[in-house]
Design a protein around this motif. Sequence first.
Motif, PDB file in Angstrom:
ATOM      1  N   PRO A 131      -5.034  -5.393  -2.900  1.00 60.08           N
ATOM      2  CA  PRO A 131      -3.593  -5.687  -2.875  1.00 60.08           C
ATOM      3  C   PRO A 131      -3.130  -6.636  -1.777  1.00 60.08           C
ATOM      4  CG  PRO A 131      -4.007  -3.333  -3.098  1.00 60.08           C
ATOM      5  CD  PRO A 131      -5.312  -3.962  -2.716  1.00 60.08           C
ATOM      6  N   ARG A 132      -3.933  -6.801  -0.724  1.00 59.50           N
ATOM      7  CA  ARG A 132      -3.500  -7.593   0.422  1.00 59.50           C
ATOM      8  C   ARG A 132      -4.529  -8.683   0.719  1.00 59.50           C
ATOM      9  NH1 ARG A 132      -0.140  -5.407   4.288  1.00 59.50           N
ATOM     10  NH2 ARG A 132      -0.304  -7.503   5.157  1.00 59.50           N
ATOM     11  N   PRO A 133      -4.548  -9.770  -0.041  1.00 55.84           N
ATOM     12  CA  PRO A 133      -5.515 -10.830   0.251  1.00 55.84           C
ATOM     13  C   PRO A 133      -5.276 -11.504   1.596  1.00 55.84           C
ATOM     14  CG  PRO A 133      -3.952 -11.533  -1.427  1.00 55.84           C
ATOM     15  CD  PRO A 133      -3.702 -10.077  -1.208  1.00 55.84           C
ATOM     16  N   ASP A 134      -4.118 -11.275   2.193  1.00 53.97           N
ATOM     17  CA  ASP A 134      -3.851 -11.809   3.524  1.00 53.97           C
ATOM     18  C   ASP A 134      -4.430 -10.928   4.625  1.00 53.97           C
ATOM     19  OD1 ASP A 134      -1.828  -9.924   2.602  1.00 53.97           O
ATOM     20  OD2 ASP A 134      -0.842 -10.281   4.517  1.00 53.97           O
ATOM     21  N   TRP A 135      -4.968  -9.740   4.260  1.00 58.32           N
ATOM     22  CA  TRP A 135      -5.495  -8.799   5.268  1.00 58.32           C
ATOM     23  C   TRP A 135      -6.421  -7.837   4.537  1.00 58.32           C
ATOM     24  CZ3 TRP A 135      -5.136  -9.437  10.321  1.00 58.32           C
ATOM     25  CH2 TRP A 135      -5.453  -8.376  11.184  1.00 58.32           C
ATOM     26  N   GLN A 136      -7.646  -8.263   4.326  1.00 58.96           N
ATOM     27  CA  GLN A 136      -8.518  -7.609   3.364  1.00 58.96           C
ATOM     28  C   GLN A 136      -9.789  -7.087   4.002  1.00 58.96           C
ATOM     29  OE1 GLN A 136      -8.973  -9.755  -0.247  1.00 58.96           O
ATOM     30  NE2 GLN A 136     -10.952  -8.882  -0.741  1.00 58.96           N
ATOM     31  N   ARG A 137     -10.099  -5.826   3.700  1.00 61.90           N
ATOM     32  CA  ARG A 137     -11.362  -5.228   4.120  1.00 61.90           C
ATOM     33  C   ARG A 137     -12.241  -4.982   2.896  1.00 61.90           C
ATOM     34  NH1 ARG A 137      -7.671  -2.935   7.907  1.00 61.90           N
ATOM     35  NH2 ARG A 137      -8.370  -3.231  10.061  1.00 61.90           N
ATOM     36  N   GLY A 166      18.830  -2.533 -10.672  1.00 60.33           N
ATOM     37  CA  GLY A 166      19.371  -2.176 -11.975  1.00 60.33           C
ATOM     38  C   GLY A 166      18.706  -2.868 -13.143  1.00 60.33           C
ATOM     39  N   TYR A 167      18.064  -4.028 -12.903  1.00 63.32           N
ATOM     40  CA  TYR A 167      17.327  -4.665 -13.990  1.00 63.32           C
ATOM     41  C   TYR A 167      16.196  -3.765 -14.473  1.00 63.32           C
ATOM     42  CZ  TYR A 167      19.803  -8.900 -12.660  1.00 63.32           C
ATOM     43  OH  TYR A 167      20.770  -9.819 -12.386  1.00 63.32           O
ATOM     44  N   GLY A 168      15.701  -2.921 -13.597  1.00 57.43           N
ATOM     45  CA  GLY A 168      14.621  -1.995 -13.914  1.00 57.43           C
ATOM     46  C   GLY A 168      14.289  -1.239 -12.656  1.00 57.43           C
ATOM     47  N   GLU A 169      14.551   0.048 -12.628  1.00 57.49           N
ATOM     48  CA  GLU A 169      14.424   0.813 -11.383  1.00 57.49           C
ATOM     49  C   GLU A 169      12.962   0.926 -10.931  1.00 57.49           C
ATOM     50  OE1 GLU A 169      16.898   1.886  -9.593  1.00 57.49           O
ATOM     51  OE2 GLU A 169      18.521   1.386 -10.985  1.00 57.49           O
ATOM     52  N   ILE A 170      12.755   0.810  -9.632  1.00 58.38           N
ATOM     53  CA  ILE A 170      11.405   0.930  -9.062  1.00 58.38           C
ATOM     54  C   ILE A 170      11.191   2.358  -8.571  1.00 58.38           C
ATOM     55  CG2 ILE A 170      11.090  -1.492  -8.519  1.00 58.38           C
ATOM     56  CD1 ILE A 170      11.905  -0.865  -5.622  1.00 58.38           C
ATOM     57  N   ARG A 171      11.314   3.303  -9.458  1.00 55.66           N
ATOM     58  CA  ARG A 171      11.259   4.711  -9.067  1.00 55.66           C
ATOM     59  C   ARG A 171       9.814   5.164  -8.866  1.00 55.66           C
ATOM     60  NH1 ARG A 171      16.347   6.003  -9.368  1.00 55.66           N
ATOM     61  NH2 ARG A 171      17.689   5.328 -11.083  1.00 55.66           N
ATOM     62  N   GLY A 172       9.587   5.848  -7.739  1.00 60.21           N
ATOM     63  CA  GLY A 172       8.267   6.374  -7.466  1.00 60.21           C
ATOM     64  C   GLY A 172       7.325   5.309  -6.944  1.00 60.21           C
ATOM     65  N   ILE A 173       6.026   5.528  -7.175  1.00 62.55           N
ATOM     66  CA  ILE A 173       5.012   4.559  -6.749  1.00 62.55           C
ATOM     67  C   ILE A 173       5.148   3.314  -7.612  1.00 62.55           C
ATOM     68  CG2 ILE A 173       2.536   4.117  -6.559  1.00 62.55           C
ATOM     69  CD1 ILE A 173       2.146   7.172  -6.233  1.00 62.55           C
ATOM     70  N   TRP A 174       5.343   2.162  -6.974  1.00 65.35           N
ATOM     71  CA  TRP A 174       5.535   0.957  -7.776  1.00 65.35           C
ATOM     72  C   TRP A 174       4.730  -0.241  -7.260  1.00 65.35           C
ATOM     73  CZ3 TRP A 174       8.144  -3.614  -6.212  1.00 65.35           C
ATOM     74  CH2 TRP A 174       8.753  -3.560  -4.956  1.00 65.35           C
ATOM     75  N   GLN A 175       3.912  -0.020  -6.264  1.00 59.84           N
ATOM     76  CA  GLN A 175       2.926  -1.012  -5.852  1.00 59.84           C
ATOM     77  C   GLN A 175       1.590  -0.290  -5.656  1.00 59.84           C
ATOM     78  OE1 GLN A 175       3.951  -3.924  -2.848  1.00 59.84           O
ATOM     79  NE2 GLN A 175       6.098  -3.984  -3.492  1.00 59.84           N
ATOM     80  N   PRO A 176       0.493  -1.035  -5.593  1.00 61.10           N
ATOM     81  CA  PRO A 176      -0.827  -0.406  -5.610  1.00 61.10           C
ATOM     82  C   PRO A 176      -1.056   0.640  -4.523  1.00 61.10           C
ATOM     83  CG  PRO A 176      -1.027  -2.747  -6.042  1.00 61.10           C
ATOM     84  CD  PRO A 176       0.404  -2.516  -5.671  1.00 61.10           C
ATOM     85  N   VAL A 177      -1.980   1.534  -4.828  1.00 61.73           N
ATOM     86  CA  VAL A 177      -2.423   2.590  -3.913  1.00 61.73           C
ATOM     87  C   VAL A 177      -3.931   2.443  -3.755  1.00 61.73           C
ATOM     88  CG1 VAL A 177      -2.468   5.069  -3.453  1.00 61.73           C
ATOM     89  CG2 VAL A 177      -0.620   4.081  -4.845  1.00 61.73           C
ATOM     90  N   TRP A 178      -4.429   2.584  -2.515  1.00 62.49           N
ATOM     91  CA  TRP A 178      -5.867   2.456  -2.321  1.00 62.49           C
ATOM     92  C   TRP A 178      -6.343   3.212  -1.081  1.00 62.49           C
ATOM     93  CZ3 TRP A 178      -2.310  -1.106  -0.876  1.00 62.49           C
ATOM     94  CH2 TRP A 178      -2.474  -1.819   0.321  1.00 62.49           C
ATOM     95  N   LEU A 179      -7.614   3.525  -1.102  1.00 60.02           N
ATOM     96  CA  LEU A 179      -8.293   4.092   0.061  1.00 60.02           C
ATOM     97  C   LEU A 179      -9.040   2.980   0.776  1.00 60.02           C
ATOM     98  CD1 LEU A 179      -9.817   7.332  -1.487  1.00 60.02           C
ATOM     99  CD2 LEU A 179      -8.052   7.263   0.282  1.00 60.02           C
TER     100      LEU A 179
END
Length: 916
Positions: A19-25, A162-175
């Motif tokens: 998710p973060r190509p600017d700071w990637q491990r 309002g165009y579309g609610e960002i409810r809950g997890i809405w961007q990637p999750v990772w370990l």
Amino acid sequence: MVSSLLKSIDSAIPRPEYPRPDWQRADWLNLNGAWQFQFDTANEGRKGNWQDRTDFEETITVPFSWASPLSGIGRDEKGIGWYRRSLNWSPAEANSRLFLRFGAVDYACEIWINGVAAGSHRGGYGTFEFDITNVWNCGQDNVIVVRVEDFDGDDQARGKQGYGEIRGIWQPVWLEARPQAYVASAKFHTSMNGTVKVTAVIESALEDEAAHLHFHFGGTAVQHQLPLQLQAGRNEIETSFTVEEPQLWSPEHPHLYEGELLLTGEFGTDTISTYFGIREIGTAKLGERDYRWITLNGKPIYLNGTLDQSYHRTGYFTYPTDEEMHEDIYLMKRLGLNFVRIHIKPEEPRKLYWADRLGLLVMEDMPCFWGNPDETARAAYESEAAETIHRDYNHPSIIAWVMFNETWGLKTGSAATALTGGSQPSSFLPETQEWVRQQYRWAKQLDPTRIVEDHSPCNNDHVETDINTWHFYMNGYEQVRTHLNEVVSQTFAGSSYNYIGGNTQSDAPLMNSECGNVWGIDDGGAGDSDLAWHYRYMLNEFRRHDKLCGFVFTEFRDVTNEFNGYYRLDGTDKHFGYEAYVPDMTLRDLHTADFVVIDAPPCQTVNAGDTVSLKLLRSSYSDQYHGQTLYILWELWHDRLGTRITDGRGSFGVTWSDYGVSALPDLCLSMPMEDAAAVLALQLVDAKGNMITRNFTTFDVRSGEKDGQYSLDGGWLSIPVADYSDHSFNYEWKVLGGHKVNGGEAGKFVYEIVLPESDGEGVLSEIEIMFEASAKRMLARNREGAKIHQHGIEFMHGANANVEYNPNTYYMTDEEVQSSDVSVVINGITAGVFRLEDDPADSRGMLSWHYQATERKLEEGGSYGYLCKAAVPSRLLAKLNETRRFTLELQSGDGGLALYGRNAGRYPIDLLVRYR
């Protein structure tokens, strides 16, 4: 290279890339995909220990908002949702620290690992993480449970969800695994001379540990290391290095220094793949000017920009794929744009990565809250603003932060007052103004490398800012021209214009930060209508003014209630029609750094044979051609009923030097001697003939003759299209002062034609019928009547515009065509059948734009048709020679029929009967 560290990805899960190509491990696990899910409508989960529950009833696809279709839930419910995921994963190195990372979660969340509380976070847009090393069981199944609540609180920084609610997890999750000491962050502060200053934070679980911080970038361009003695906890580090012969980052040359940042010691190695770009954004006075321009790498830059709502039908504010983020940046660049304003939200890091890589300047907004600016709302806002700036600091594409928009969340009172402006008393209180000033100064202190704007105003209420921007939504050339003249004339150091509370302007650059014609229309906005005509003259008006250094057009794509995008919501093209005026002209020609302004209305009514003088201006915001002789090629032409006629052409050289706007020689034109829709097509080329830019303007040339003057053999008779004797359509109506008639569904218009008496010189040898026609797409308002939607604050939250009822809607030339056939029937005999491919509207509908009755309402604006010519069958000519009368029927099938008269469409004719 960052790209070389991309792991083999599992295409079966959504958004599989790091998710973060600017700071990637390298040692990480993507947790997107299927999670168990349960709504907690009664808020009983905490009391019932749902963190231990194993029977959540639904399955949700992370990272999509539970309101969005792609989540698999697709229900826009405020409230509480619980997520559960079981997995077995161990870091590659046994002694690693393990972090659970979230791109963004809306709004408040709590996390449990194996039933043990691991942390919590508030805020809908910021990235965050939890060290779960001590609660994770390597080599065994582990359970992650996330509780999220989103109640749309007035103090939440929501933006335009309002165009579309960002409810809950809405961007990637990772370990993600890291060694016992690791680099938490590093900020790169670059200078044009190649100096790169770095401020880094290193977290260490070890006491008094020797380490080295290494920088390897750009192949061998950067090889720098710094010895360290780390203490347990937070270690703040400053260092610098110099890049020899630096390659500067710009939209034209988006050079990135890619490489690795390494922290080494007995604890192991923390390797971060990252990058930086060397560039400086600033403002400066040039020459004798007493005002500033925006500069990039020390040179003026004209910001050709657009507003990006980043909304998608299925993912809402979460992009379905990385490819679509790449495509969005490409689609902007394709238009010749060099700049985007990300509206009321921080953008996803991967999209910012593509802006960095492809070369697009970014103005990033902070999300607003919608309630009163009380202490709770302010604290929530400040937290999210800090998260945004810290996360996105290293993106070279980002050149500006916008702290607030249009005083949303800054007015005290009910939420509805957020839209109050004009003559209404301002509830933007002095104490709130001072808080805005504090936020501006705080952001400047946190990030001195970028432009900061206090807020992007539509109510003339700046407080303190690096750029003096404003919004306007207007339709009509005279309105736009007058407004811009007023803004420019009132912009100078010490002026109180566009400021509030006794604050005054500095010499900050003047720039538009929202413009367009979507809301500059009475009765519910423009609906879905042509914007091409308006766009060209608006950009000409911008480029007239030396003091103006950019604009932000609303908007990149259509959204649910605004249909003024360069592209439709699905990314398909709109047809602007400029190539019909100048060969190969596109939107790119209006976005060139070097541009020729035609300082004239988009269309003028002139007399046949008139001599017209046009003022031209040179507008240059690049030194590419300075000192060279460039050439202006021009042609005056018109379409003589299907034949292109050149009325004049020429060229002249101009010395291209200096930045800004200056006069070019006037251009004198001799108009055609007949009725014509004449076009001045203009091209700017270099000495080798390479195209730099194109432009045009138009003229309605009128002969003054009753039946018009056309270069036709024989005689002709002109019948107004509204002068039919009968019709059989289910729906029939006239627009544009009767110069256009519409028939909905199947039917016919009937005309009784009487030719002038013969002068005795012979028999009729030919009769030809000529007219302009299109299909007629029936809208709901055509059948049921228009319905005006009085928009309030819900429109700023994406309320559906229901545009088929909008009185101003007339679909801009669309991918979805409405075709029809028209038969020309004379005394019952078919003389011709024509396929009308569509019911189009764009800049080609020159006369339909020129003769709009009022600038604040659209009456089928830009609509036009196809030129049809039918010869009367020879077997009828003998009878007609005697009677010189006949019945003409124009019959259509279910696709309907629109007929364009002298003051409508693209051809300056009524129903024309030529005879000889």
